[in-house]
Design a protein around this motif. Structure first.
Motif, mmCIF file in Angstrom:
data_model
loop_
_atom_site.group_PDB
_atom_site.id
_atom_site.type_symbol
_atom_site.label_atom_id
_atom_site.label_comp_id
_atom_site.label_asym_id
_atom_site.label_seq_id
_atom_site.Cartn_x
_atom_site.Cartn_y
_atom_site.Cartn_z
ATOM 1 N N ALA A 120 0.838 -1.207 0.000
ATOM 2 C CA ALA A 120 0.000 0.000 0.000
ATOM 3 C C ALA A 120 0.872 1.256 0.000
ATOM 4 O O ALA A 120 0.592 2.212 -0.736
ATOM 5 N N GLN A 121 1.934 1.253 0.805
ATOM 6 C CA GLN A 121 2.830 2.413 0.840
ATOM 7 C C GLN A 121 3.537 2.599 -0.501
ATOM 8 O O GLN A 121 3.703 3.727 -0.973
ATOM 9 N N ASP A 122 3.947 1.509 -1.138
ATOM 10 C CA ASP A 122 4.610 1.584 -2.434
ATOM 11 C C ASP A 122 3.657 2.141 -3.496
ATOM 12 O O ASP A 122 4.051 2.966 -4.326
ATOM 13 N N PHE A 123 2.407 1.679 -3.464
ATOM 14 C CA PHE A 123 1.418 2.162 -4.430
ATOM 15 C C PHE A 123 1.222 3.669 -4.282
ATOM 16 O O PHE A 123 1.196 4.402 -5.270
ATOM 17 N N ILE A 124 1.118 4.118 -3.061
ATOM 18 C CA ILE A 124 0.915 5.555 -2.801
ATOM 19 C C ILE A 124 2.171 6.351 -3.148
ATOM 20 O O ILE A 124 2.086 7.458 -3.684
ATOM 21 N N ALA A 125 3.353 5.788 -2.861
ATOM 22 C CA ALA A 125 4.608 6.504 -3.158
ATOM 23 C C ALA A 125 4.747 6.766 -4.652
ATOM 24 O O ALA A 125 5.318 7.783 -5.060
ATOM 25 N N LYS A 126 4.218 5.875 -5.478
ATOM 26 C CA LYS A 126 4.288 6.062 -6.930
ATOM 27 C C LYS A 126 3.248 7.063 -7.425
ATOM 28 O O LYS A 126 3.290 7.478 -8.576
ATOM 29 N N ARG A 127 2.295 7.405 -6.582
ATOM 30 C CA ARG A 127 1.220 8.323 -6.970
ATOM 31 C C ARG A 127 1.018 9.402 -5.899
ATOM 32 O O ARG A 127 -0.052 9.474 -5.287
ATOM 33 N N LYS A 131 0.741 14.427 -8.712
ATOM 34 C CA LYS A 131 1.259 13.638 -9.836
ATOM 35 C C LYS A 131 0.166 13.427 -10.889
ATOM 36 O O LYS A 131 -0.984 13.171 -10.565
ATOM 37 N N VAL A 132 0.558 13.513 -12.145
ATOM 38 C CA VAL A 132 -0.362 13.254 -13.251
ATOM 39 C C VAL A 132 -0.481 11.738 -13.417
ATOM 40 O O VAL A 132 0.527 11.026 -13.445
ATOM 41 N N VAL A 133 -1.723 11.245 -13.496
ATOM 42 C CA VAL A 133 -1.985 9.807 -13.602
ATOM 43 C C VAL A 133 -2.916 9.539 -14.778
ATOM 44 O O VAL A 133 -3.637 10.430 -15.235
ATOM 45 N N THR A 134 -2.887 8.312 -15.260
ATOM 46 C CA THR A 134 -3.821 7.885 -16.296
ATOM 47 C C THR A 134 -5.087 7.385 -15.617
ATOM 48 O O THR A 134 -5.025 6.567 -14.699
#
Length: 182
Positions: A120-127, A131-134
């Motif tokens: 969960a922390q890794d997922f949030i760290a990437k977003r 941050k612009v997301v698809t």
């Protein structure tokens, strides 16, 4: 000093024999409890498997959804079972525009709290926020959107235990055999 029992009278012997036969039918050795546990395991596995299939079809629909860009607004981790235990899930808020401005919260159509804290922390760290997301959105209902299209890993984490419950439940039922008559 030896203890001897008086012989059973014929009328009492029949009642005792009937009681012993009934007790034997309900004993663990005869299969009553393995059948009950087998039915419970198989039913749990079946329900989990059907839920996995339902979510799987919902996730597969997103593969054909159009995409747009959005921006992460907020991301936190929610613990489903209490502090430092259990399952975690990222809680997200993102904004995107498809003719109008929308706010989305779903990661996928199978949002299940089966993440470890590190995942969960890794997922949030990437977003992170900003941050612009698809964003993939339903063309028939643009307010329905997800960040990940297709089948997520979290869905398989529910389907595999479902198969295990179903397999062990059916195997217990097969090993228990059929009930004996009176």
């Amino acid at each position: 000093m030896s203890s001897t029992r008086p012989p059973l009278l014929p009328s009492n012997r029949e009642a005792v024999d009937a009681w012993l036969r009934q007790r034997e039918r309900m004993s663990v050795r005869s299969g009553f409890y393995p059948r009950v546990v087998g039915v419970l395991l198989a039913a749990t596995g079946f329900v989990l498997l059907m839920h996995s299939v339902k979510l799987g079809f919902a996730c597969m629909e997103t593969r054909d959804w159009p995409r747009t860009t959005g921006m992460m607004y907020e991301a936190t981790i929610h613990n489903a079972l209490g502090p430092e235990r259990g399952f975690f899930e990222p809680r997200l808020t993102y904004v995107y525009s498809v003719g109008a401005r929308y706010e989305g919260h779903k990661i996928s159509n199978a949002d299940l709290p089966v993440w470890s804290r590190a995942e969960a922390q890794d997922f949030i760290a990437k977003r992170p926020a900003g941050k612009v997301v698809t964003v993939y959105y339903d063309p028939n209902d643009p307010a329905d959107a997800v960040l990940l299209s297709g089948l997520p890993d979290t869905l398989w984490r529910m389907a595999v235990p479902a198969f295990a419950f179903l397999f062990f439940g059916i195997s217990m039922l097969m090993r228990a055999g059929s009930p004996e008559g009176p």
